[in-house]
Design an enzyme around this catalytic site. Structure first.
Site, PDB file in Angstrom:
ATOM      1  N   CYS A   1      30.182 -23.650 -16.654  1.00 17.50           N
ATOM      2  CA  CYS A   1      29.793 -23.189 -15.323  1.00 17.50           C
ATOM      3  C   CYS A   1      28.809 -22.059 -15.506  1.00 17.50           C
ATOM      4  O   CYS A   1      29.175 -20.981 -15.992  1.00 17.50           O
ATOM      5  CB  CYS A   1      31.016 -22.732 -14.527  1.00 17.50           C
ATOM      6  SG  CYS A   1      30.587 -22.030 -12.924  1.00 17.50           S
TER       7      CYS A   1
ATOM      8  N   CYS B   1      25.412 -23.911  -7.801  1.00 20.20           N
ATOM      9  CA  CYS B   1      25.993 -24.374  -9.063  1.00 20.20           C
ATOM     10  C   CYS B   1      24.987 -24.051 -10.158  1.00 20.20           C
ATOM     11  O   CYS B   1      23.855 -24.550 -10.140  1.00 20.20           O
ATOM     12  CB  CYS B   1      26.267 -25.880  -9.012  1.00 20.20           C
ATOM     13  SG  CYS B   1      26.745 -26.598 -10.605  1.00 20.20           S
TER      14      CYS B   1
END
Length: 331
Positions: free
Chosen positions: A73, A225
């Site tokens: 991430c 994201c």
């Protein structure tokens, strides 16, 4: 009582838990249970678990709000990088993630006095088996149509190592329900993606400026994201819309970041993701071996005030560049 920090990268929200502060070693089932409960209560996207590493300064594991584990991430890595930097008093170091050891460093602020970090996004994999994605007679999908998905779109599939499908679209299409329909299909029972996939729609704003919206597997729509914005930057280089080695401005529903794609002649080894690492709350948690988790204390910081000014400036820029673009408010 376990200290913790609520944080965000581009309004992609996480709780940071340092496993050094836990008196026992939790199982992954317990980590998942904590994540589901705490994320529901705080409206966060996941938990970043920080632990020791024999390969790097520290290790980061990412659990999504549904309890599943992500391989990486980018927005979360920036938040973890700041935590580790301040804990260990270091500015440039490596962090171990599920599939790679990645370089991170504190860099000059993008806006005001917002703590800003550059994190390495790699590896860059185009073979469909890396996602995995099954397409008849194809080993790669780069700027190509897939008639069964959405006509008139050119798709690129890549893993960094999180799996991504990227396509450039019009403002009308990103405002429609096309992306949610497609992403929901890909992340349910389907014949293409056995493990699901992140789906990003990209709108070109101006030279060197793009807007990216992502439907994340295990989460849904998020404000941003990190690996998707990085992947989307690489797709612009592949499409000839930008050059490798030069910063590209990426706007999102949560604000903006910069990315730099590294490589040439079709060989790209990593991407730098540059953006904020904002600590919004200082927390105290009660974490039990049976998976129970309680928030004992949650004190707000004032760091979001500066970030909100940057986010507002980003919204004003988007309003001028793409007046018909509808922003989402996630979380």
């Amino acid at each position: 009582m376990i200290p913790a920090i609520q944080s965000h990268g581009s309004k992609n929200n996480f709780i940071i838990i340092d496993e050094k502060d836990i008196q026992f070693t939790p199982s992954d089932q317990v980590r998942a249970a904590w994540t589901i409960k705490l994320c529901a209560e705080t409206h966060t996207d996941g938990i970043l678990f920080i632990s020791d590493s024999n390969r790097a300064q520290a290790k980061m594991r990412v659990f999504n709000s549904d309890g599943s584990e992500a391989s990486m991430c980018g927005n979360g890595l920036r938040c973890a990088a700041r935590y580790i930097a301040e804990r260990d008093q270091v500015e440039s170091f490596n962090v171990e993630t599920m599939k790679a050891v990645l370089k991170v460093e504190q860099v000059d602020e993008l806006y005001g006095d917002i703590p800003t970090f550059s994190v390495e996004i790699s590896p860059v994999l185009f073979d469909l088996a890396s996602l995995p994605l099954k397409l008849a007679d194809k080993s790669e999908l780069i700027l190509s149509p897939v008639p069964e998905w959405e006509k008139d779109c050119l798709y690129t599939a890549l893993a960094v190592p999180n799996p991504h499908i990227i396509t450039n679209v019009s403002v009308d299409m990103i405002n429609s329900d096309s992306q949610e329909t497609l992403a929901t299909q890909f992340n349910g029972e389907n014949k293409w993606f056995s493990d699901g996939v992140n789906v990003s729609y990209v709108v070109e704003l101006a030279e060197g400026e793009f807007f990216v919206r992502t439907f994340e597997r295990g989460v849904g729509f998020t404000n941003a994201c990190g690996t998707a914005m990085s992947s989307s930057s690489l797709v612009q280089v592949l499409a000839g819309k930008w050059k490798a080695g030069e910063p590209i401005n990426i706007f999102n529903d949560g604000g903006r970041v910069k990315c730099v794609v590294h490589g040439d002649q079709g060989q790209y080894d990593h991407i730098d993701l540059i953006g904020n690492a904002t600590f919004t709350h200082i927390m105290a948690l009660s974490l039990k071996e049976n998976g129970d988790a309680q928030i004992v204390n949650n004190t707000e910081t004032n760091e979001d005030e500066t970030y909100d000014k940057m986010a507002e400036a980003a919204k004003e820029h988007l309003s001028a560049a793409a007046p018909d673009l509808k922003l989402r408010q996630n979380g």
